[in-house]
Design a protein around this motif. Structure first.
Motif, short mmCIF file in Angstrom:
data_model
loop_
_atom_site.label_atom_id
_atom_site.label_comp_id
_atom_site.label_asym_id
_atom_site.label_seq_id
_atom_site.Cartn_x
_atom_site.Cartn_y
_atom_site.Cartn_z
N UNK A 96 38.84 45.85 53.51
CA UNK A 96 38.45 45.08 54.70
C UNK A 96 37.33 45.76 55.48
N UNK A 97 37.32 47.09 55.46
CA UNK A 97 36.25 47.84 56.13
C UNK A 97 34.91 47.57 55.45
N UNK A 98 34.91 47.58 54.13
CA UNK A 98 33.69 47.29 53.37
C UNK A 98 33.22 45.86 53.67
N UNK A 99 34.16 44.92 53.68
CA UNK A 99 33.81 43.53 53.96
C UNK A 99 33.30 43.36 55.39
N UNK A 100 33.84 44.13 56.33
CA UNK A 100 33.38 44.06 57.72
C UNK A 100 31.94 44.55 57.84
N UNK A 101 31.59 45.58 57.10
CA UNK A 101 30.21 46.09 57.09
C UNK A 101 29.26 45.03 56.53
N UNK A 102 29.68 44.39 55.43
CA UNK A 102 28.88 43.33 54.83
C UNK A 102 28.72 42.18 55.82
N UNK A 103 29.81 41.84 56.51
CA UNK A 103 29.78 40.77 57.51
C UNK A 103 28.77 41.07 58.61
N UNK A 104 28.77 42.30 59.11
CA UNK A 104 27.85 42.67 60.18
C UNK A 104 26.39 42.55 59.72
N UNK A 112 33.96 32.20 59.68
CA UNK A 112 34.34 32.08 58.27
C UNK A 112 34.44 33.46 57.61
N UNK A 113 33.59 34.39 58.04
CA UNK A 113 33.68 35.76 57.53
C UNK A 113 35.01 36.39 57.93
N UNK A 114 35.43 36.14 59.15
CA UNK A 114 36.73 36.64 59.60
C UNK A 114 37.87 36.01 58.80
N UNK A 115 37.72 34.74 58.46
CA UNK A 115 38.72 34.06 57.64
C UNK A 115 38.81 34.71 56.26
N UNK A 116 37.67 35.05 55.70
CA UNK A 116 37.64 35.69 54.38
C UNK A 116 38.34 37.04 54.41
N UNK A 117 38.06 37.83 55.45
CA UNK A 117 38.68 39.14 55.57
C UNK A 117 40.20 39.00 55.77
#
Length: 230
Positions: free
Chosen positions: A210-218, A159-164
């Motif tokens: 997207x980079x910021x969101x990827x960090x949050x996702x991790x 779902x995080x990938x879907x959001x990004x």
């Protein structure tokens, strides 16, 4: 050595990048990010309802959910947006650009995310359901208290990938006149004719978001992993 016109950005181009940055950021803050958040939240509600319909055992609900998912996943998102914004007025239903984008993206997220949620629910061992029934819970209580909390942990990464991905997909809203980040880039490029420069700048801003969101996702996934391991 590269020629001067290739080695360095000119002062005029640098000024254009700086002056257009604020406009693009406003487009991102006023439209791109709110559109992403709103449609993702609505889409999750649709996704949960669709996933539950698919596993409900009620034939009519199953078929409605199947047709919805098949129709949305089987047609391009851009076509769906055009039908809502440009097509509906022909049958006397007029929707503004931003609400049309919300409807289109929400339906799209709902269809794709429903398969994620359905798979997450089905991944929970049947023993969890049986244990819940054995202590007197009914179906809705078992689903709400036992199954869904576990399914949430399973579905967080996809779902995080879907959001990004949704952040990037919102650039299509520019084609139905939503003044988002990419629309701002298009408007400035149409008057300055610096298409490559401004589109690269827009791409860079999407990348940063997207980079910021990827960090949050991790970090979010790390917390869930720690929670599960306890």
């Amino acid at each position: 050595m590269f020629p001067n016109n290739l080695a360095f950005i000119s002062s005029n181009q640098l000024h254009l990048v700086q002056s257009s940055l604020l406009s693009m950021l406003k487009g991102a803050l006023h439209y791109t990010i709110p559109l992403t958040i709103i449609t993702f939240c609505i889409g999750l509600v649709l996704a949960l309802a669709t996933a539950l319909a698919r596993i409900s055992g009620i034939k009519i609900l199953e078929w409605i959910a199947r047709i919805y998912v098949s129709a949305i996943r089987g047609t391009p998102l851009l076509v769906q947006l055009f039908i809502i914004f440009y097509g509906l007025p022909s049958v006397h239903i007029t929707i503004g650009s931003f609400p049309a984008a919300i409807i289109g993206f929400s339906l799209n997220v709902g269809a794709y995310a429903s398969e994620i949620i359905r798979a997450a629910i089905l991944s929970i061992p049947k023993g969890q359901w049986e244990a819940a029934y054995s202590i007197g819970m009914n179906y809705s209580q078992a689903l709400r208290r036992i199954v869904l909390p576990q399914a949430v942990r399973v579905s967080v990464p996809p779902l995080s990938n879907t959001f990004i991905s949704l952040v990037k997909d919102t650039s299509l809203a520019s084609l139905i006149l939503v003044a988002d980040l990419f629309r701002k880039a298009q408007e400035i490029a149409s008057t300055t004719y610096q298409f490559m420069l401004l589109y690269v700048e827009a791409a860079f801003l999407y990348w940063v978001i997207c980079l910021i969101l990827s960090i949050i996702q991790q970090k979010l996934e790390g917390r869930f992993d720690k929670y599960i391991s306890k």
